[in-house]
Design a protein around this motif. Structure first.
Motif, short mmCIF file in Angstrom:
data_model
loop_
_atom_site.label_atom_id
_atom_site.label_comp_id
_atom_site.label_asym_id
_atom_site.label_seq_id
_atom_site.Cartn_x
_atom_site.Cartn_y
_atom_site.Cartn_z
N LEU A 39 -1.55 6.82 3.54
CA LEU A 39 -2.37 6.53 2.36
C LEU A 39 -3.57 7.46 2.21
O LEU A 39 -4.49 7.17 1.45
CB LEU A 39 -2.84 5.07 2.37
CG LEU A 39 -1.75 4.01 2.23
CD1 LEU A 39 -2.35 2.62 2.38
CD2 LEU A 39 -1.03 4.14 0.90
N PRO A 46 -5.62 10.27 0.65
CA PRO A 46 -5.54 10.97 -0.63
C PRO A 46 -5.57 12.48 -0.53
O PRO A 46 -5.35 13.16 -1.53
CB PRO A 46 -6.78 10.45 -1.39
CG PRO A 46 -7.72 10.04 -0.32
CD PRO A 46 -6.89 9.54 0.81
N THR A 95 -1.11 10.26 -0.18
CA THR A 95 -1.19 9.92 -1.60
C THR A 95 -1.82 11.05 -2.41
O THR A 95 -2.43 10.81 -3.46
CB THR A 95 -2.02 8.63 -1.78
OG1 THR A 95 -3.27 8.77 -1.11
CG2 THR A 95 -1.28 7.43 -1.22
N LEU A 125 -0.58 11.27 -6.09
CA LEU A 125 -1.18 10.30 -7.01
C LEU A 125 -2.56 10.76 -7.43
O LEU A 125 -2.94 10.63 -8.61
CB LEU A 125 -1.25 8.93 -6.33
CG LEU A 125 -1.97 7.83 -7.11
CD1 LEU A 125 -1.36 7.63 -8.48
CD2 LEU A 125 -1.95 6.53 -6.31
N GLY A 140 0.65 -0.37 -1.63
CA GLY A 140 0.63 1.06 -1.90
C GLY A 140 1.45 1.87 -0.91
O GLY A 140 1.91 2.96 -1.22
N ARG A 141 1.65 1.35 0.31
CA ARG A 141 2.45 2.08 1.29
C ARG A 141 3.89 2.25 0.83
O ARG A 141 4.58 3.18 1.24
CB ARG A 141 2.43 1.35 2.64
CG ARG A 141 1.10 1.44 3.37
CD ARG A 141 1.16 0.67 4.67
NE ARG A 141 -0.08 0.78 5.42
CZ ARG A 141 -0.30 1.69 6.37
NH1 ARG A 141 0.64 2.56 6.67
NH2 ARG A 141 -1.45 1.72 7.01
N PHE A 191 3.02 3.84 -3.80
CA PHE A 191 2.12 4.89 -4.23
C PHE A 191 2.10 6.12 -3.35
O PHE A 191 1.39 7.07 -3.65
CB PHE A 191 0.69 4.34 -4.33
CG PHE A 191 0.53 3.25 -5.36
CD1 PHE A 191 1.50 3.02 -6.31
CD2 PHE A 191 -0.61 2.44 -5.37
CE1 PHE A 191 1.37 2.01 -7.26
CE2 PHE A 191 -0.76 1.44 -6.31
CZ PHE A 191 0.23 1.22 -7.26
N VAL A 192 2.83 6.13 -2.25
CA VAL A 192 2.82 7.31 -1.37
C VAL A 192 3.64 8.44 -1.99
O VAL A 192 4.41 8.24 -2.92
CB VAL A 192 3.35 6.95 0.03
CG1 VAL A 192 2.42 6.00 0.73
CG2 VAL A 192 4.76 6.37 -0.06
N ASN A 193 3.47 9.63 -1.44
CA ASN A 193 4.08 10.83 -2.04
C ASN A 193 5.59 10.74 -2.15
O ASN A 193 6.18 11.16 -3.14
CB ASN A 193 3.70 12.07 -1.21
CG ASN A 193 2.22 12.34 -1.24
OD1 ASN A 193 1.54 12.03 -2.20
ND2 ASN A 193 1.70 12.92 -0.17
N LEU A 244 6.44 8.01 -5.10
CA LEU A 244 5.67 7.89 -6.33
C LEU A 244 6.53 8.15 -7.56
O LEU A 244 6.33 7.53 -8.62
CB LEU A 244 4.49 8.86 -6.29
CG LEU A 244 3.52 8.78 -7.48
CD1 LEU A 244 2.83 7.42 -7.51
CD2 LEU A 244 2.49 9.91 -7.42
N ALA A 292 0.74 2.90 -10.92
CA ALA A 292 -0.43 3.40 -10.20
C ALA A 292 -1.49 3.90 -11.18
O ALA A 292 -2.69 3.62 -11.03
CB ALA A 292 -0.02 4.52 -9.24
N TRP A 330 -12.21 6.55 -3.83
CA TRP A 330 -11.14 6.24 -2.85
C TRP A 330 -11.78 6.22 -1.46
O TRP A 330 -12.16 7.25 -0.91
CB TRP A 330 -10.05 7.31 -2.92
CG TRP A 330 -8.77 6.87 -2.28
CD1 TRP A 330 -8.60 6.43 -1.01
CD2 TRP A 330 -7.48 6.85 -2.89
NE1 TRP A 330 -7.29 6.13 -0.76
CE2 TRP A 330 -6.56 6.38 -1.92
CE3 TRP A 330 -6.99 7.18 -4.14
CZ2 TRP A 330 -5.21 6.24 -2.17
CZ3 TRP A 330 -5.64 7.04 -4.41
CH2 TRP A 330 -4.76 6.57 -3.43
#
Length: 399
Positions: free
Chosen positions: A57, A59, A67, A70, A206-207, A210-212, A215, A224, A236
């Motif tokens: 997670l 960023p 992430t 995102l 989010g794990r 929303f992770v790469n 996504l 997201a 963040w």
């Protein structure tokens, strides 16, 4: 009569003291190198484990569990994303105006610190909700395990979920409060949103979404953006292990033990090392005098044959005969040293036009039970070798 392959015996001289000392030093050097290698590998594995944990997670991470994708998408939509790695910086960033706070799991912060941090944001998005953060920021909510593993429709009137469409939830949650539950799956819902007019709090896994690496699947990116992009400024917060307001009053192991324990442990370690060095020293050869004895090859062969005969180990003697025969046959048939006994037997049978089972019986399978059968097997081996030699080199045998 029992036969055995010929053996060569040479005089054996004991190692000199200098050679023994060199061997002892080389052994300790090898041990030190092995210890250093094991320590280096362990340190590398520990560093990799810490990096993998930091990557989740994050960023600024482009790994599969990061992430960064995102964050870049949010910036393309005009959202100012500010990454902070300590609580003071996050609180200062939230003072700039209306902002969304992205809050992962924060085990190093106290309940009061989590509530004070969330109080400065207009929106709080829990991307890694745990029981404590749910209790503090979403009263009545709790974790309910994981979803059913099937695509889930919004199933609620929340505009953010309706615009995003279906997703595949990971962790799911239930609530007894006023929160809106979306994406029903399994025993709970993949999204909880509570808005009391002063602050909006969302909880989503989010794990998983929303992770790469996930996504771009289903409606993950749209959900997201809808949850995190409601305000022009997004903070963040990525807590580090040193960013904590908790204090521990538990006594350490050194404080619990008497003051004489530590020196005794150090002394025992030194004693163990000294004992290892003492026991590991080499004091030269045990028998310093040379042995001027030479044993003839024939005596060695006859002695080994007598041992086989006395032990009545016809099978072992047959194995020795077969090994020698297989080596000679492989050389006659032009096979490499890596050829197996089965390959050599099949090659000999094909060369002679004999039955493969019969040749395998001679070279591999038949087990003599007594000396008479052993002698018969020796004769058959000799006959097989001679037949192969005649087939391979007929012109030389004709001479």
């Amino acid at each position: 009569m029992t036969l055995a392959p010929a053996a060569t015996s040479t005089p054996s001289w004991p190692a000199t003291p200098a050679r023994s000392r060199r061997r002892g030093v080389a052994g300790w050097i090898v041990i030190a190198i092995v210890v250093l290698l094991v320590g280096g590998v362990g340190a590398a594995l520990a560093a990799l484990s810490q990096w993998a944990q930091r990557d989740a997670l994050d960023p600024e991470s482009a790994g599969p569990n990061g992430t960064r994708a995102l964050v870049e998408v949010l910036r393309e939509h005009g959202v100012e994303v500010e990454v902070t790695r300590d609580r003071d910086s996050a609180q200062q960033a939230l003072l700039s105006g209306d902002a969304t706070l992205v809050l992962p799991d924060t085990p190093a912060l106290s309940d009061g610190a989590v509530e004070n941090l969330a109080a400065g944001a207009e929106d709080v998005v829990l991307i890694d909700p745990r029981s404590r953060t749910l209790r503090l920021l979403l009263p009545g909510a709790r974790a309910a395990g994981y979803g059913s593993g099937e695509l889930a429709e919004p199933g609620c009137d929340l505009a953010d979920a309706q615009r995003a469409g279906a997703v595949l939830p990971g962790a799911v949650f239930t609530t007894t409060g006023d929160a809106v539950a979306c994406y029903p799956s399994g025993d709970g819902s993949g999204l909880l949103v509570a808005d009391d007019g002063a602050r909006r709090v969302s909880a989503v896994d989010g794990r998983t979404l929303f992770v790469n690496e996930s996504l771009a699947e289903n409606g993950n990116a749209a959900l997201a953006i809808n949850l995190l992009g409601r305000h022009p400024h997004l903070v963040w917060y990525m807590p580090g292990p040193g960013d904590t307001d908790l204090t521990s009053n538990d006594p350490s192991l050194g404080e619990l033990t008497p003051p004489w324990v530590s020196p005794v442990i150090v002394l025992l370690l030194f004693a163990a090392v000294a004992a290892g060095v003492w026991r590991g020293r080499r004091f030269g050869p045990l028998v310093p005098e040379r042995l001027p004895v030479t044993v003839r090859v024939s005596e060695t062969t006859e002695g080994r044959a007598r041992l086989y005969a006395r032990s009545r180990d016809a099978v072992h003697a047959a194995d020795q005969l077969r090994l020698s025969a297989l080596v000679r046959l492989a050389r006659l048939l032009g096979l490499g040293p890596a050829a197996s006994a089965t390959e050599i037997a099949d090659a000999a049978a094909d060369r002679l036009g004999w039955d493969r089972r019969a040749v395998r019986g001679i070279l591999i399978e038949e087990l003599p039970a007594n000396d008479a059968q052993l002698v018969a097997l020796r004769d058959r081996l000799s006959h097989l070798e001679e037949a192969v030699r005649q087939a391979v080199r007929p012109e030389r045998n004709a001479r």
